[in-house]
Enzyme design. Structure first.
Site, mmCIF file in Angstrom:
data_model
loop_
_atom_site.group_PDB
_atom_site.id
_atom_site.type_symbol
_atom_site.label_atom_id
_atom_site.label_comp_id
_atom_site.label_asym_id
_atom_site.label_seq_id
_atom_site.Cartn_x
_atom_site.Cartn_y
_atom_site.Cartn_z
ATOM 1 N N GLY A 19 0.503 -11.261 27.321
ATOM 2 C CA GLY A 19 -0.767 -11.969 27.192
ATOM 3 C C GLY A 19 -1.271 -12.502 28.513
ATOM 4 N N GLY A 20 -1.223 -11.665 29.544
ATOM 5 C CA GLY A 20 -1.520 -12.154 30.884
ATOM 6 C C GLY A 20 -2.962 -12.075 31.327
ATOM 7 N N GLY A 21 -3.894 -11.673 30.465
ATOM 8 C CA GLY A 21 -5.258 -11.441 30.917
ATOM 9 C C GLY A 21 -6.245 -12.535 30.607
ATOM 10 N N ASP A 68 -0.550 -3.985 22.018
ATOM 11 C CA ASP A 68 -0.356 -5.091 21.088
ATOM 12 C C ASP A 68 1.132 -5.429 21.076
ATOM 13 O OD1 ASP A 68 -0.014 -6.741 18.835
ATOM 14 O OD2 ASP A 68 -1.617 -5.729 17.731
ATOM 15 N N ASN A 95 4.602 -15.378 26.956
ATOM 16 C CA ASN A 95 3.544 -16.372 26.868
ATOM 17 C C ASN A 95 2.627 -16.171 25.675
ATOM 18 O OD1 ASN A 95 1.041 -18.008 27.935
ATOM 19 N ND2 ASN A 95 0.361 -15.874 27.891
ATOM 20 N N SER A 147 6.357 -24.822 22.195
ATOM 21 C CA SER A 147 5.279 -25.795 22.009
ATOM 22 C C SER A 147 5.887 -27.106 21.546
ATOM 23 C CB SER A 147 4.280 -25.286 20.968
ATOM 24 O OG SER A 147 3.372 -26.319 20.595
ATOM 25 N N TYR A 160 3.552 -21.137 12.706
ATOM 26 C CA TYR A 160 3.557 -21.294 14.170
ATOM 27 C C TYR A 160 4.634 -22.285 14.588
ATOM 28 C CZ TYR A 160 1.817 -22.629 18.815
ATOM 29 O OH TYR A 160 1.700 -22.924 20.162
ATOM 30 N N ALA A 163 8.102 -20.763 14.274
ATOM 31 C CA ALA A 163 8.368 -19.821 15.361
ATOM 32 C C ALA A 163 8.718 -20.550 16.645
ATOM 33 C CB ALA A 163 7.154 -18.918 15.567
#
Length: 256
Positions: A19-21, A68, A95, A147, A160, A163
């Site tokens: 998810g680096g973009g 994905d 991430n 988190s 969430y 996880a």
């Protein structure tokens, strides 16, 4: 990005970010490139604009591998591609996440599985894919984004939260298993980081004020706060730190 510290050992290292973009992931890619690292990342959406920005800023673009992360085969293929281009992965940053709100009563098995695939399953299989290369080199660092939500006992997104609690447990287990190979694995638990997505979706003035009241430090977190922490965990500056969950939240929760 404000360059607040230089970690000389990260120059030339092979970095892979999920998810680096966009959001925190984009800030992470930028931060590692500023250290002279070779960055590759996977994401679903087109990252052409971000790539152009990085090329203009750093003189080179990161390696973007579209895919994905819930497609395990594609995720591991992307990691293998990055290793071919930049060399075996030195640092993996898990991430990518989805903190979509959902109620316990309405959560279906299909949505549960989808959320676990994004928020937990991909973390394990990305780590699995980098282990052999790290074992061969006798070194490596994995940073798994968790988190503080599960530490706070938040309501409104139980899948969430489950996880993220598991991510901390997974990090400790992998740290124990692969520590003899010189591989460090740590979790990083952010508080509420004000990305563009957060501002557009949930960051009402009332919600921001209520959360700031919970913080010891009365300043909202920005992506840069997580970049600095991640660079530290990735570098030899934290060489004897593994199996830990480091909280960066302005002082909402207390660990220890």
């Amino acid at each position: 990005m404000t360059r607040t510290a230089t970690f000389h050992d990260l120059a030339g290292k092979s970095i892979f970010i999920t998810g680096g973009g966009a959001g925190i992931g984009a800030a992470l890619a930028d931060g590692f490139m500023a250290q002279g690292a070779q960055v590759a990342f996977i994401g679903r959406s087109d990252a052409s604009d971000f790539m152009a920005q990085m090329a203009e800023k750093h003189g080179a673009a990161p390696l973007f591998l579209q895919g994905d992360i819930t497609d395990t085969r594609r995720l591991q293929e992307a990691i293998a591609q990055a290793a071919t281009v930049h060399g075996p992965i030195d640092v993996l940053v898990n991430n990518a996440a989805n903190d979509a709100r959902h109620s316990t009563a309405e959560l279906t098995p299909e949505v549960w599985d989808q959320l676990q695939a994004i928020n937990l399953k991909a973390y394990f299989f990305a780590a699995q894919a980098v282990m052999q290369g790290m074992q061969t080199k006798g070194s490596g660092a994995i940073v798994n984004f968790s988190s503080i939500s599960y530490m706070m006992g938040q309501a409104g997104y139980p899948a969430y939260m489950a996880a993220n609690g598991a991510i901390t447990a997974l990090s400790r287990g992998l740290a124990r298993e692969f520590g003899p190979d010189g591989i460090r694995v740590n979790a990083l638990a952010p508080g509420w980081v004000l990305t563009e997505k957060q501002r557009a979706t949930w960051a009402t003035p009332e919600a921001l004020a209520a959360h700031l009241e919970k913080q010891c430090l009365k300043t909202h977190l920005t992506p840069q706060d997580l970049v600095d922490a991640t660079l530290f965990l990735a570098s030899d500056s934290s060489r004897m730190m593994t199996g830990q969950c480091m909280v960066v939240d302005g002082g909402v929760v207390v660990t220890g």
